[in-house]
Design an enzyme around this catalytic site. Structure first.
Site, PDB file in Angstrom:
ATOM      1  N   LEU A 137       0.828  -1.201   0.000  1.00  0.00           N
ATOM      2  CA  LEU A 137       0.000   0.000   0.000  1.00  0.00           C
ATOM      3  C   LEU A 137       0.863   1.252   0.000  1.00  0.00           C
ATOM      4  O   LEU A 137       0.502   2.280  -0.573  1.00  0.00           O
ATOM      5  CB  LEU A 137      -0.909   0.006   1.236  1.00  0.00           C
ATOM      6  CG  LEU A 137      -1.931  -1.130   1.347  1.00  0.00           C
ATOM      7  CD1 LEU A 137      -2.642  -1.054   2.688  1.00  0.00           C
ATOM      8  CD2 LEU A 137      -2.946  -1.041   0.208  1.00  0.00           C
ATOM      9  N   ALA A 138       1.998   1.178   0.675  1.00  0.00           N
ATOM     10  CA  ALA A 138       2.940   2.303   0.759  1.00  0.00           C
ATOM     11  C   ALA A 138       4.308   1.743   1.102  1.00  0.00           C
ATOM     12  O   ALA A 138       4.430   0.694   1.731  1.00  0.00           O
ATOM     13  CB  ALA A 138       2.490   3.305   1.817  1.00  0.00           C
ATOM     14  N   VAL A 145       4.096  -1.233   3.829  1.00  0.00           N
ATOM     15  CA  VAL A 145       2.819  -1.674   4.400  1.00  0.00           C
ATOM     16  C   VAL A 145       2.046  -2.482   3.370  1.00  0.00           C
ATOM     17  O   VAL A 145       1.952  -2.089   2.197  1.00  0.00           O
ATOM     18  CB  VAL A 145       1.986  -0.454   4.861  1.00  0.00           C
ATOM     19  CG1 VAL A 145       0.658  -0.911   5.442  1.00  0.00           C
ATOM     20  CG2 VAL A 145       2.759   0.350   5.893  1.00  0.00           C
ATOM     21  N   LYS A 159       2.858  -3.909   8.625  1.00  0.00           N
ATOM     22  CA  LYS A 159       4.030  -3.064   8.417  1.00  0.00           C
ATOM     23  C   LYS A 159       5.275  -3.927   8.589  1.00  0.00           C
ATOM     24  O   LYS A 159       5.475  -4.535   9.649  1.00  0.00           O
ATOM     25  CB  LYS A 159       4.018  -1.917   9.430  1.00  0.00           C
ATOM     26  CG  LYS A 159       5.018  -0.803   9.158  1.00  0.00           C
ATOM     27  CD  LYS A 159       4.769   0.351  10.143  1.00  0.00           C
ATOM     28  CE  LYS A 159       5.684   1.533   9.867  1.00  0.00           C
ATOM     29  NZ  LYS A 159       5.418   2.650  10.816  1.00  0.00           N
ATOM     30  N   ASP A 294       4.497  13.608  14.440  1.00  0.00           N
ATOM     31  CA  ASP A 294       4.375  13.846  12.996  1.00  0.00           C
ATOM     32  C   ASP A 294       2.906  13.768  12.579  1.00  0.00           C
ATOM     33  O   ASP A 294       2.515  12.901  11.792  1.00  0.00           O
ATOM     34  CB  ASP A 294       5.212  12.798  12.245  1.00  0.00           C
ATOM     35  CG  ASP A 294       5.347  13.113  10.758  1.00  0.00           C
ATOM     36  OD1 ASP A 294       5.209  14.291  10.386  1.00  0.00           O
ATOM     37  OD2 ASP A 294       5.593  12.177   9.973  1.00  0.00           O
TER      38      ASP A 294
END
Length: 561
Positions: A137-138, A145, A159, A294
């Protein structure tokens, strides 16, 4: 282990040092390498990496440094992101460039995912998950992930830490620490901050990010703080399929907070979301002292019912009780236009130089506060005000702790999201009741009793151990084992220059001796000759000439005749 200019490095670290130097020189930072005295060891070979072209020459130093950090990889990108929060030590131009650093990278092969799952969880993917997406996904510099489904039917995201990233980061930390020690030795009086402590802070931060199970514990800790708060949700951690290198979380399906059109279509209240998001962050800071470091829009989802969902807890800030009290007093002093109180707080914090011009600082703080009160609402920003104030204070060599700087940057982000959702959002007014409550709670009987009890306990411990401490000191004196270590600071440069002067003086004496000896041999006219000149005299003149040229070149290169 090898010693390079006082840095102990192994073969892998040495290769990395060469690469770092090559990239820095390639982006036009030869002067930095020369100031660190690396030139004679590595810079000549590294010049082969020198980039060309007019494009690079047209870039500012800050832009070139950002590109260099991106080329050097994950550790240096993370270091740049950390530095982007340090407006007290980094020039504004570099802050702006470092804020652009992104750690999105191509994903690694699914075969590595299989191997990592097997090593971390002790089984094959098919034995652990009912389904597992091969496409990530990323993907980022630390981990990537994947979407998956557990055997129970729960939808999750997994993750997975990048293969080899731990060893790569540890090597970079070793290199950065060596360079920081070297910079501290080379410029003991010129460093406006401690580079070694900065790298140690970075090492602590990135090591926390590398341990994914630690992020899981952080999520559970934060969710425990808001267990009775229905307006905020956190993903569940599936510990049975979580390890230091793999983190399995509940899949949270929501709308990204920056997708305003989707929020409108879903009938969600943007103004309410802005207020709730700010409240969650302020409570993290002032009530719990443990906050999301963040909170950018990609890490904030909105669930049905205007519920806030926070993601990605790899970077966290921490404020202990004394730091929270300092922060509250600092904000109240700023709001109450009290520069004397601000100065006394800064003096108490201890992060202040001995040469502080308190009168000039008081004048500048008063001017700043007056300007702050004259700002129109549209330009009033808590994050910007704190950032500008920190820049002003840093000019007087007063520096804040890293978590304060992270808090200032996070406030800018949260306030920006609030105004994106609601142009009339006022962070100052949103914070006011929380700040006042925090100040009032400190005056409650329970808090005072706790403080007095803690102080009495400290004094009791001191009184209990004091006789033993005195006895130990006397015993050491009687055994002649009492030592006082004295550290001479700032003498390294003097010693280095003294050694250099001594070497030049010795070389000059050797050259003079060779010239005199060769001249005496010429007068005797003894021994074998070459071209009518005694060979020994010829050799003496030749060696003296070469040494003289070498000495002159060294003097001219140093720039000091």
């Amino acid at each position: 282990m090898m010693n390079i200019l006082g840095i102990n490095v192994n073969a892998r670290s040495l290769r990395r040092v060469r690469q770092v130097i090559g990239v820095l020189i390639g982006y036009g930072f030869e002067s930095l390498i020369e100031h660190l005295h690396f030139t004679q060891f590595m810079a000549r070979g590294a010049r082969l990496f020198r980039r060309g072209g007019k494009e690079l020459a047209q870039l500012s130093p800050a832009e070139r440094m950002r590109l260099a950090l991106e080329e050097l990889g994950p550790s240096f990108i993370k270091l740049g992101q950390l530095l982007s929060t340090r407006s007290d030590i980094i020039p504004r131009s570099y802050l702006e460039e470092f804020s652009k650093l992104q750690d999105q990278v191509p994903g690694f092969a699914f075969s590595h995912v299989r191997t990592l799952i097997r090593e971390e969880l002790g089984g094959e993917i098919e034995d652990i998950y009912a389904s597992f997406s091969e496409e990530p996904l990323a993907a980022a510099s630390i981990a990537q992930v994947h979407a998956a489904t557990l055997k129970s039917g729960d939808e999750v995201v997994v993750k997975i830490r990048r293969p080899g990233i731990v060893e790569e980061v540890e090597t970079d930390i070793e290199v950065l620490l060596g360079l920081a020690f070297l910079a501290k030795r080379r410029f003991p009086d010129n460093c406006s901050f401690d580079p070694v402590e900065l790298v140690k802070e970075f090492a602590r931060s990135i090591r926390c990010e590398l341990e994914l199970s630690r992020e899981g514990r952080t999520i559970e800790r934060i969710s425990g703080y808001f267990a009775d708060e229905p307006t905020v949700r956190f993903p569940r951690v599936y510990w049975e399929v979580t390890s230091p290198g793999v983190l399995t979380l509940e899949c949270m399906r929501g709308i990204k907070v920056s997708d305003l059109a989707a929020l409108e279509r879903a009938g969600l209240d943007r103004k309410l979301i802005a207020r709730r998001g700010a409240d969650v962050f302020i409570r993290q800071v002032l009530e719990h002292g443990y906050f999301h470091g963040d909170p950018h829009p990609g890490n904030v989802f909105i669930l049905p019912g205007n519920v806030i969902c926070l993601l990605d807890f790899g970077m966290m800030g921490r404020l202990d009780s004394s730091s929270r009290e300092f922060f509250v007093d600092f904000l109240r002093s700023l709001v109450n236009k009290d520069p004397d109180r601000i100065i006394s707080l800064l003096l108490y914090s201890g992060d202040i130089s001995d040469t502080l011009d308190s009168r000039a600082l008081r004048r500048d703080l008063s001017d700043f506060i007056d300007d702050f009160y004259e700002l129109p609402f549209a330009e009033m920003s808590v994050g910007k005000i704190l950032g500008d104030l920190i820049t002003l204070i840093a000019a007087y060599r007063i520096y804040f702790r890293p978590d304060f700087m992270m808090l200032a940057k996070a406030l800018v982000t949260v306030e920006g999201m609030g105004r994106m959702l609601d142009p009339e959002f006022d962070m100052v007014e949103r914070m006011r009741p929380f700040v006042e409550k925090a100040a009032t709670d400190r005056l409650s009987m329970g808090h005072i009793a706790q403080e007095v009890g803690g102080s009495l306990q400290s004094y009791y411990n001191l009184a209990r151990t004091f006789p033993d401490d005195i006895k130990e000191i006397l015993n050491r004196l009687n055994r002649n084992k009492f030592k006082i270590d004295l550290e001479h600071r700032g003498l390294e440069h003097f010693i280095r220059e003294l050694d250099k002067s001594g070497n030049r003086l010795s070389s000059s004496l050797i050259i003079a001796a060779l010239l005199i000896g060769s001249s005496l041999i010429m007068q005797t006219d003894k021994g074998p000759h070459l071209l009518g000149v005694p060979i020994l005299a010829f050799l003496g003149y030749t060696v003296a000439g070469l040494m003289g040229v070498w000495l002159l070149v060294g003097i001219f290169r140093s720039g000091r005749l």
